[in-house]
Write a protein that holds these residues in place. Structure first.
Motif, PDB file in Angstrom:
ATOM      1  N   MET A 168       0.840  -1.199   0.000  1.00 51.67           N
ATOM      2  CA  MET A 168       0.000   0.000   0.000  1.00 51.67           C
ATOM      3  C   MET A 168       0.874   1.248   0.000  1.00 51.67           C
ATOM      4  SD  MET A 168      -2.262  -1.355   3.225  1.00 51.67           S
ATOM      5  CE  MET A 168      -2.954   0.268   3.557  1.00 51.67           C
ATOM      6  N   MET A 169       0.556   2.194  -0.854  1.00 49.28           N
ATOM      7  CA  MET A 169       1.168   3.522  -0.779  1.00 49.28           C
ATOM      8  C   MET A 169       0.185   4.516  -1.369  1.00 49.28           C
ATOM      9  SD  MET A 169       4.168   3.440  -3.676  1.00 49.28           S
ATOM     10  CE  MET A 169       3.804   3.640  -5.427  1.00 49.28           C
ATOM     11  N   HIS A 170       0.547   5.768  -1.384  1.00 48.35           N
ATOM     12  CA  HIS A 170      -0.423   6.781  -1.826  1.00 48.35           C
ATOM     13  C   HIS A 170      -0.331   7.075  -3.329  1.00 48.35           C
ATOM     14  CE1 HIS A 170      -3.245  10.031  -1.640  1.00 48.35           C
ATOM     15  NE2 HIS A 170      -2.363  10.877  -2.158  1.00 48.35           N
ATOM     16  N   HIS A 171       0.871   7.304  -3.832  1.00 48.60           N
ATOM     17  CA  HIS A 171       1.014   7.763  -5.208  1.00 48.60           C
ATOM     18  C   HIS A 171       0.860   6.620  -6.206  1.00 48.60           C
ATOM     19  CE1 HIS A 171       2.775  11.024  -2.816  1.00 48.60           C
ATOM     20  NE2 HIS A 171       2.397  11.790  -3.805  1.00 48.60           N
ATOM     21  N   ALA A 172       0.575   6.987  -7.460  1.00 46.12           N
ATOM     22  CA  ALA A 172       0.092   6.028  -8.451  1.00 46.12           C
ATOM     23  C   ALA A 172       1.186   5.603  -9.438  1.00 46.12           C
ATOM     24  CB  ALA A 172      -1.075   6.637  -9.232  1.00 46.12           C
ATOM     25  N   PRO A 173       1.636   4.343  -9.381  1.00 40.27           N
ATOM     26  CA  PRO A 173       2.583   3.863 -10.403  1.00 40.27           C
ATOM     27  C   PRO A 173       1.925   3.648 -11.762  1.00 40.27           C
ATOM     28  CG  PRO A 173       1.999   2.082  -8.911  1.00 40.27           C
ATOM     29  CD  PRO A 173       1.358   3.320  -8.366  1.00 40.27           C
ATOM     30  N   TYR A 174       0.620   3.368 -11.757  1.00 42.84           N
ATOM     31  CA  TYR A 174      -0.166   3.259 -12.989  1.00 42.84           C
ATOM     32  C   TYR A 174      -1.448   4.071 -12.799  1.00 42.84           C
ATOM     33  CZ  TYR A 174       2.737  -0.803 -14.223  1.00 42.84           C
ATOM     34  OH  TYR A 174       3.785  -1.634 -14.514  1.00 42.84           O
ATOM     35  N   SER A 175      -1.846   4.802 -13.836  1.00 44.61           N
ATOM     36  CA  SER A 175      -3.087   5.562 -13.737  1.00 44.61           C
ATOM     37  C   SER A 175      -3.543   5.998 -15.110  1.00 44.61           C
ATOM     38  CB  SER A 175      -2.895   6.797 -12.855  1.00 44.61           C
ATOM     39  OG  SER A 175      -4.089   7.557 -12.808  1.00 44.61           O
ATOM     40  N   MET A 176      -4.854   6.121 -15.278  1.00 38.54           N
ATOM     41  CA  MET A 176      -5.440   6.688 -16.490  1.00 38.54           C
ATOM     42  C   MET A 176      -5.851   8.146 -16.288  1.00 38.54           C
ATOM     43  SD  MET A 176      -7.931   4.203 -18.715  1.00 38.54           S
ATOM     44  CE  MET A 176      -8.835   5.634 -19.272  1.00 38.54           C
ATOM     45  N   ASP A 177      -5.316   8.808 -15.269  1.00 37.58           N
ATOM     46  CA  ASP A 177      -5.702  10.192 -14.986  1.00 37.58           C
ATOM     47  C   ASP A 177      -5.426  11.092 -16.188  1.00 37.58           C
ATOM     48  OD1 ASP A 177      -6.446  12.156 -12.679  1.00 37.58           O
ATOM     49  OD2 ASP A 177      -4.735  13.067 -13.709  1.00 37.58           O
ATOM     50  N   GLU A 178      -6.271  12.120 -16.324  1.00 36.32           N
ATOM     51  CA  GLU A 178      -6.207  12.949 -17.521  1.00 36.32           C
ATOM     52  C   GLU A 178      -5.014  13.891 -17.568  1.00 36.32           C
ATOM     53  OE1 GLU A 178      -9.617  15.472 -17.843  1.00 36.32           O
ATOM     54  OE2 GLU A 178      -9.476  16.221 -15.787  1.00 36.32           O
ATOM     55  N   ASP A 179      -4.521  14.369 -16.379  1.00 33.26           N
ATOM     56  CA  ASP A 179      -3.497  15.407 -16.460  1.00 33.26           C
ATOM     57  C   ASP A 179      -2.424  15.375 -15.378  1.00 33.26           C
ATOM     58  OD1 ASP A 179      -4.983  16.248 -14.302  1.00 33.26           O
ATOM     59  OD2 ASP A 179      -5.740  18.062 -15.249  1.00 33.26           O
ATOM     60  N   ASP A 180      -2.465  14.412 -14.445  1.00 32.41           N
ATOM     61  CA  ASP A 180      -1.430  14.386 -13.418  1.00 32.41           C
ATOM     62  C   ASP A 180      -0.073  13.928 -13.969  1.00 32.41           C
ATOM     63  OD1 ASP A 180      -3.510  14.971 -11.529  1.00 32.41           O
ATOM     64  OD2 ASP A 180      -2.177  14.150 -10.007  1.00 32.41           O
ATOM     65  N   TYR A 181      -0.087  13.160 -15.044  1.00 29.79           N
ATOM     66  CA  TYR A 181       1.156  12.623 -15.599  1.00 29.79           C
ATOM     67  C   TYR A 181       1.274  13.011 -17.073  1.00 29.79           C
ATOM     68  CZ  TYR A 181       0.638  10.099 -11.289  1.00 29.79           C
ATOM     69  OH  TYR A 181       0.460   9.787  -9.960  1.00 29.79           O
ATOM     70  N   GLY A 182       0.995  14.279 -17.335  1.00 27.27           N
ATOM     71  CA  GLY A 182       0.975  14.805 -18.686  1.00 27.27           C
ATOM     72  C   GLY A 182      -0.454  15.083 -19.112  1.00 27.27           C
ATOM     73  N   ASP A 183      -0.673  16.221 -19.769  1.00 24.40           N
ATOM     74  CA  ASP A 183      -2.026  16.606 -20.192  1.00 24.40           C
ATOM     75  C   ASP A 183      -2.435  15.770 -21.401  1.00 24.40           C
ATOM     76  OD1 ASP A 183      -4.373  17.765 -21.013  1.00 24.40           O
ATOM     77  OD2 ASP A 183      -3.667  19.828 -20.797  1.00 24.40           O
ATOM     78  N   THR A 184      -3.270  14.760 -21.164  1.00 25.61           N
ATOM     79  CA  THR A 184      -3.650  13.836 -22.234  1.00 25.61           C
ATOM     80  C   THR A 184      -4.670  14.431 -23.197  1.00 25.61           C
ATOM     81  OG1 THR A 184      -5.327  12.842 -20.803  1.00 25.61           O
ATOM     82  CG2 THR A 184      -3.137  11.823 -20.811  1.00 25.61           C
ATOM     83  N   TRP A 185      -5.153  15.631 -22.907  1.00 26.99           N
ATOM     84  CA  TRP A 185      -6.025  16.332 -23.859  1.00 26.99           C
ATOM     85  C   TRP A 185      -5.208  17.185 -24.830  1.00 26.99           C
ATOM     86  CZ3 TRP A 185     -10.953  14.794 -24.007  1.00 26.99           C
ATOM     87  CH2 TRP A 185     -11.465  14.145 -22.862  1.00 26.99           C
ATOM     88  N   GLN A 186      -3.917  17.296 -24.543  1.00 25.25           N
ATOM     89  CA  GLN A 186      -3.024  18.076 -25.402  1.00 25.25           C
ATOM     90  C   GLN A 186      -1.915  17.230 -26.029  1.00 25.25           C
ATOM     91  OE1 GLN A 186      -3.497  21.380 -26.017  1.00 25.25           O
ATOM     92  NE2 GLN A 186      -5.322  21.363 -24.721  1.00 25.25           N
ATOM     93  N   GLY A 187      -1.631  16.086 -25.425  1.00 26.06           N
ATOM     94  CA  GLY A 187      -0.539  15.257 -25.918  1.00 26.06           C
ATOM     95  C   GLY A 187      -0.514  13.934 -25.177  1.00 26.06           C
ATOM     96  N   LYS A 188       0.634  13.287 -25.162  1.00 26.00           N
ATOM     97  CA  LYS A 188       0.783  11.962 -24.573  1.00 26.00           C
ATOM     98  C   LYS A 188       1.158  12.067 -23.101  1.00 26.00           C
ATOM     99  CE  LYS A 188       3.075   7.513 -25.305  1.00 26.00           C
ATOM    100  NZ  LYS A 188       4.058   6.753 -26.122  1.00 26.00           N
ATOM    101  N   GLY A 189       0.593  11.208 -22.287  1.00 31.98           N
ATOM    102  CA  GLY A 189       0.948  11.141 -20.874  1.00 31.98           C
ATOM    103  C   GLY A 189       1.789   9.919 -20.571  1.00 31.98           C
ATOM    104  N   SER A 190       2.318   9.862 -19.348  1.00 31.65           N
ATOM    105  CA  SER A 190       3.105   8.686 -18.925  1.00 31.65           C
ATOM    106  C   SER A 190       2.235   7.657 -18.218  1.00 31.65           C
ATOM    107  CB  SER A 190       4.246   9.129 -18.009  1.00 31.65           C
ATOM    108  OG  SER A 190       3.738   9.730 -16.818  1.00 31.65           O
TER     109      SER A 190
END
Length: 585
Positions: free
Chosen positions: A454-476
């Motif tokens: 268990m931890m807090h931060h996300a190693p995998y996620s489909m979030d829209e903008d926390d790991y790159g703005d996916t509405w403008q380009g590619k995210g991680s």
């Protein structure tokens, strides 16, 4: 007591601060508690606006063009001589992100309207002013000089004298699920007499001091943190709680409520208490109660509460899964009620217990988290993770002394072991880092049938903008800094990893080396829906994602020696996901 010192100092500096005569006041921390026989004196309807609610809307003429959520009626003649000057005081906390509003009426006439952080005044709108980002001190002074409205100590509006014998409060909260007006209006008080010079500024300063100290009800003997269960074991249970003042305190506990054993307690720091009960029977129910007497003889009781010790390794367990309680006690309370109805054995909390409850923001613990969550946690133990909201770990460690200096720990419970990491320090989760090496050692020695990290931060996620703005380009699509940690989990056959941080739900396919692998993969579960501002997903599904949901939510995990079943529900209990894992022989 520091808050009493400050209050006395204010009164000495400004003797006019109490020139008005207080007629009625209430502080609102509305948690009804658990239902039926599980209710206790910790939770009282007197701390809510519920007794004033009307169920038939009177004929009034609102300014805010929104459907009413509720209307509350207060008969001023029961409290004031309405022909004489009077003062009405509010203390507001707006810690949500959707538009909300309320109006104050005298009889049919609106005297104050608010919608979406704006005051709607005759002929103009004014942005609502905030102190400390979320707080507004509001005073209505009505007398020979007309009606004056003050915001955070300064004059906001002046108009003709208001007249009426009935005060109506009309709320507009439809955008915020389960929210009531008393989650926003935290203090309401009535005073008779004309306002003395500097009175409103001194009252504002007093409220600032109460907020700084995390006080809920100034002058009243009360819990700042209700009894809170954590770090359970087969033969132990830990309890923490905090009072607002010095007191003589004892803990009553036993297997039968009629034959309690009494323990005299001393605070570990100021008025905060930590109790570790040892030599208990495994998988057994116990009863306990806190009794405290302050220096003036005032008595405070929790009422009888319950817990159960952890079972043996071959016993099935049912575990609750939540994260990101943050800023909505009303969502915490609602989901807590759902988990209580399932009688989970344990709750895993994946961090952001608060929205930013670091050392200077104690109020986020004592005025938000504990009021919303303690009905559940006074009876069901929890294992919490430190999130970025607790980044300095000051209050996290204060309320959870079982954590080590790194902010990590492990708990065995039934057939499972839960390994807690502090992902606020990602460098420590790289090879050679302190937490990485701690976890490697713990995993290498673990004989547990099921292993969960268990931890807090996300190693995998489909979030829209926390790991790159996916509405403008590619995210991680997740925090790539944790890849070395994931390889460690794969090496030691960890079954699942739980995390929060993003305020949505996502379950991955089983993954190994970043690829879908149903034989050797780890399932990653992001649960972030117990109160933080909801977020959203990237416009396109990512291949590793098996299920997503946007909305407030929680999960349960039933675990036996050979089978696991994860279920995820909306805040009001509708099933949105079900997933099964079976152990190979």
């Amino acid at each position: 007591m520091k808050n009493l010192f400050y209050l006395v100092l204010v009164l000495l500096i400004c003797p006019n601060a109490t020139a008005q005569e207080s007629k009625w006041e209430s502080w609102f921390w509305p948690n009804k508690g658990l239902p039926r026989n599980a209710n206790s004196p910790l939770f009282q309807d007197s701390l809510s606006l519920r007794p004033f609610r009307l169920f038939q809307e009177p004929e009034i003429f609102p300014i805010v063009n929104q459907p009413a959520s509720a209307i509350y009626k207060i008969d001023l003649d029961d409290m004031l001589d309405t022909e004489e000057p009077w003062i009405i005081e509010f203390w507001l906390i707006n810690h949500v992100n959707q538009p909300i509003g309320f109006e104050v009426f005298l009889e049919q006439r609106p005297v104050l309207s608010n919608w979406n952080k704006k005051w709607l005044l005759p002929g103009r709108e004014e942005p609502q002013g905030f102190w400390g980002k979320y707080f507004t001190h509001l005073v209505l002074s009505n007398g020979e000089n007309g009606l004056r409205i003050y915001e955070n100590g300064d004059l906001l509006f002046q108009g003709e004298k208001a007249r009426g014998h009935v005060l109506l409060l009309r709320s507009y909260l439809q955008e915020e699920p389960f929210m009531k007006l008393d989650h926003w209006v935290k203090h309401l008080s009535f005073f008779s007499g004309a306002m003395a010079e500097n009175w409103v500024k001194e009252r504002f300063r007093q409220h600032q001091l109460w907020k700084k100290e995390g006080i809920r009800i100034p002058g009243k003997f009360h819990f700042l943190a209700e009894p809170y269960l954590y770090a359970p074991g087969p033969n132990q249970m830990q309890i923490t709680f905090e009072l607002d003042r010095k007191a003589e305190v004892k803990l009553l506990f036993g297997e039968d409520i009629r034959s309690f054993e009494a323990l005299e307690l001393s605070p570990q720091h100021e008025n905060r208490y930590h109790v570790r009960l040892n030599d208990l029977k495994s998988n057994s129910p116990y009863f306990y109660e806190i009794e405290a007497t302050d220096e003036k003889g005032n008595i405070l009781k929790s009422g009888p509460l319950t817990f159960r010790t952890a079972p043996e390794k071959n016993s099935p367990i049912l575990v609750g899964l939540v994260s990101d309680t943050e800023s909505r006690p009303q969502i915490n309370e609602q989901i807590g009620m759902q988990l209580w109805d399932e009688r989970v054995d344990l709750v895993l909390h994946l961090g952001d217990i608060t929205d930013g409850g670091k050392e200077a923001e104690k109020w986020q613990w004592t005025q938000e988290f504990f009021p919303g969550s303690s009905a559940l946690y006074s009876r069901i133990p929890n294992i919490p993770v430190a999130g970025n909201g607790e980044g300095d770990l000051f209050w996290y460690k204060a309320y959870h002394p079982q954590t080590n200096a790194l902010g990590c720990n492990s708990t065995d419970y039934g057939p499972a072991t839960f390994f807690v990491l502090n992902s606020n320090q990602p460098g420590e989760l790289q090879k050679g880092g302190a937490q990485y090496e701690w976890l490697k050692n713990e995993l290498s020695q673990s004989k547990s049938p099921w292993k969960f990290v268990m931890m807090h931060h996300a190693p995998y996620s489909m979030d829209e903008d926390d790991y790159g703005d996916t509405w403008q380009g590619k995210g991680s699509y997740g925090d790539r800094r944790f890849q070395p940690l994931l390889r460690l989990l794969e090496d030691f056959d960890v079954d699942m990893m739980f995390f929060g941080h993003l305020h949505t739900y996502m379950r991955s396919f089983p993954l190994n080396q970043d690829q879908i692998d149903f034989d050797r993969g780890i399932t990653y579960v992001q649960v972030g829906g117990m109160g933080g501002n909801l977020e959203d997903f990237a416009p396109n599904r990512v291949p590793f994602s098996a299920k997503t949901f946007r909305g407030f939510h929680y999960g349960t995990i039933s675990i036996t020696l050979g089978r696991l079943e994860l279920r995820v529900y909306t805040g009001d209990g509708k099933l949105i996901d079900i997933f099964e894992v079976r152990k190979k022989n």
